[in-house]
Design a protein around this motif. Structure first.
Motif, PDB file in Angstrom:
ATOM      1  N   VAL A  79      -0.460  -1.147  -1.865  1.00  0.00           N
ATOM      2  CA  VAL A  79      -1.379  -1.544  -2.927  1.00  0.00           C
ATOM      3  C   VAL A  79      -1.329  -3.061  -3.038  1.00  0.00           C
ATOM      4  CG1 VAL A  79      -2.016  -1.271  -5.345  1.00  0.00           C
ATOM      5  CG2 VAL A  79      -0.872   0.604  -4.142  1.00  0.00           C
ATOM      6  N   ASN A  80      -2.340  -3.731  -2.506  1.00  0.00           N
ATOM      7  CA  ASN A  80      -2.418  -5.184  -2.635  1.00  0.00           C
ATOM      8  C   ASN A  80      -3.858  -5.660  -2.437  1.00  0.00           C
ATOM      9  OD1 ASN A  80      -1.546  -7.799  -3.038  1.00  0.00           O
ATOM     10  ND2 ASN A  80      -1.042  -8.145  -0.898  1.00  0.00           N
ATOM     11  N   MET A 116      -4.906  -1.945 -11.162  1.00  0.00           N
ATOM     12  CA  MET A 116      -3.922  -1.448 -10.210  1.00  0.00           C
ATOM     13  C   MET A 116      -3.287  -0.158 -10.721  1.00  0.00           C
ATOM     14  SD  MET A 116      -0.659  -3.419  -8.513  1.00  0.00           S
ATOM     15  CE  MET A 116       0.140  -3.805 -10.070  1.00  0.00           C
ATOM     16  N   PHE A 176      -5.525   2.766 -10.166  1.00  0.00           N
ATOM     17  CA  PHE A 176      -5.487   3.127  -8.751  1.00  0.00           C
ATOM     18  C   PHE A 176      -4.234   3.958  -8.440  1.00  0.00           C
ATOM     19  CE2 PHE A 176      -4.369   2.305  -4.323  1.00  0.00           C
ATOM     20  CZ  PHE A 176      -5.574   2.488  -3.662  1.00  0.00           C
ATOM     21  N   LEU A 177      -3.101   3.556  -8.977  1.00  0.00           N
ATOM     22  CA  LEU A 177      -1.843   4.274  -8.748  1.00  0.00           C
ATOM     23  C   LEU A 177      -1.898   5.678  -9.345  1.00  0.00           C
ATOM     24  CD1 LEU A 177       0.683   1.393  -9.453  1.00  0.00           C
ATOM     25  CD2 LEU A 177       0.111   2.364  -7.231  1.00  0.00           C
ATOM     26  N   ALA A 216       4.262   4.209  -3.810  1.00  0.00           N
ATOM     27  CA  ALA A 216       3.338   3.096  -3.619  1.00  0.00           C
ATOM     28  C   ALA A 216       4.154   1.846  -3.362  1.00  0.00           C
ATOM     29  CB  ALA A 216       2.450   2.892  -4.835  1.00  0.00           C
ATOM     30  N   ILE A 239       3.976  -2.062  -3.561  1.00  0.00           N
ATOM     31  CA  ILE A 239       3.239  -3.157  -4.159  1.00  0.00           C
ATOM     32  C   ILE A 239       3.442  -4.402  -3.294  1.00  0.00           C
ATOM     33  CG2 ILE A 239       2.892  -4.542  -6.226  1.00  0.00           C
ATOM     34  CD1 ILE A 239       2.372  -1.556  -6.652  1.00  0.00           C
ATOM     35  N   TYR A 268      -8.004   7.002   2.815  1.00  0.00           N
ATOM     36  CA  TYR A 268      -6.659   7.366   2.369  1.00  0.00           C
ATOM     37  C   TYR A 268      -6.452   8.875   2.376  1.00  0.00           C
ATOM     38  CZ  TYR A 268      -4.923   2.803   0.808  1.00  0.00           C
ATOM     39  OH  TYR A 268      -4.459   1.523   0.750  1.00  0.00           O
TER      40      TYR A 268
END
Length: 327
Positions: free
Chosen positions: A27-28, A43, A46-47, A58, A60, A310
């Motif tokens: 996740v970036n 964010m 999204f998680l 996840a 980061i 994904y």
């Protein structure tokens, strides 16, 4: 706000014997943008969607968070990040914001390792603050590709000392430092590094000899390095498996980029370089990789582009684990 990238991946489709709680994603997506508190809130959304889809982890990316400034943690930013991640349903890991580029995060360079270790110490503070269990660190590089063997030996000794010191802080925070193997990319080939050889990275970890330090096996990097250095890819993975405490999973074709200045579109078109494709899109023998036993039961972080896929990547990774667990 729905990101609509997980819709085709129902969490109830988890096969028996798989370990979905060990499959994660990176996740970036905010690197290079002006960062606001709302970015952390997005964010978190999204998680939450990733967790609902069946991911368990996840990772980061430290780059782009805007938390480490001048080698120190910016208090307002870390407070906002921690608040956004409070109660996150995924287990978190952190990729260091220092990329061993020859300028940052490069503990192999004796001239600057002490100063650069401060940046990694800041990353450890972030990892502890958000409850991350792993901090990924790229194996270091020397600034000059023409450095001789003595310089490389001295640099590796410096890196071991620095990582051993950092490991004391990591252990106190419940964080494991995972040293990642490198790909033969221009950033590495224009310098001097031990990190393309899996056995050398595992040996470095063994010599550090600290329970808070392990190896991060980057499968895509390893496949490219095996082609470039002409070593047996599967045999090398089997050899280092006991040292592996973390895995990065992505695909490529094992082809070096013939033109270093080529852009991402050109590289994908030709199937060259460190493409970070979804698993199954390249030619890495992933079934063979995952038939290997990894005694530490590492998390598997799908580190890919093409975010709209994904769901497919999660299904592919589950299938790979199911084959391993049924054998």
């Amino acid at each position: 706000m729905s990101h609509k990238v997980f819709a085709a991946s129902p969490s109830e489709s988890i096969p028996n014997g798989a370990a979905p709680n060990k499959i994660g994603l990176t996740v970036n997506p905010w690197a290079g943008k002006q960062l606001l508190k709302s970015d952390f809130e997005e964010m978190r959304e999204f998680l939450d969607e990733a967790a609902a889809a069946g991911f368990g982890y996840a990772e980061i990316g430290g780059c782009g968070l805007g938390v480490v400034i001048g080698g120190k943690v910016q208090r307002a930013r870390i407070d906002a990040l921690r608040a956004a991640l409070a109660g996150c349903p995924l287990q978190l890991t952190l990729h260091s914001s220092w990329h061993s580029s020859g300028r940052t995060g490069n503990l192999l360079d004796p001239a600057s390792a002490r100063a650069q270790s401060l940046g990694l110490l800041a990353d450890l503070e972030i990892a502890g603050a958000i409850g991350a269990e792993v901090l990924v660190y790229h194996a270091g590089v020397l600034p000059n590709r023409y450095s001789d063997g003595e310089e490389l030996t001295a640099g590796m000794a410096t890196e071991r000392t620095m990582l051993r010191d950092l490991a004391e802080e990591a252990g106190a925070r419940g964080v494991m430092i995972a040293v990642e193997n490198r790909a033969p990319t221009p950033a590495v080939l224009t310098r001097r590094s031990y990190g393309m050889r899996l056995d050398a990275v595992a040996e470095q970890v063994a010599l550090i000899d600290h329970p808070a330090v392990s190896m991060c096996l980057d499968i895509g990097h390893a496949f490219l390095a095996a082609s470039y250095l002409n070593f047996d890819f599967a045999a090398a993975i089997a050899q280092v498996a006991p040292a592996v405490g973390h895995i990065h999973l992505h695909d490529n074709f094992g082809r070096m980029a013939r033109r270093p200045e080529a852009g991402p579109y050109e590289l994908e078109l030709l199937g060259e370089g460190d493409l970070h494709l979804p698993p199954g899109w390249g030619s890495i023998p992933l079934t063979e990789v995952f038939s290997t036993a990894f005694p530490r039961d590492p998390a598997i972080i799908v580190e890919m582009g093409h975010a709209r896929h994904y769901a497919e990547a999660l299904a592919t990774t589950r299938a790979l684990l199911a084959v391993r667990n049924s054998s």
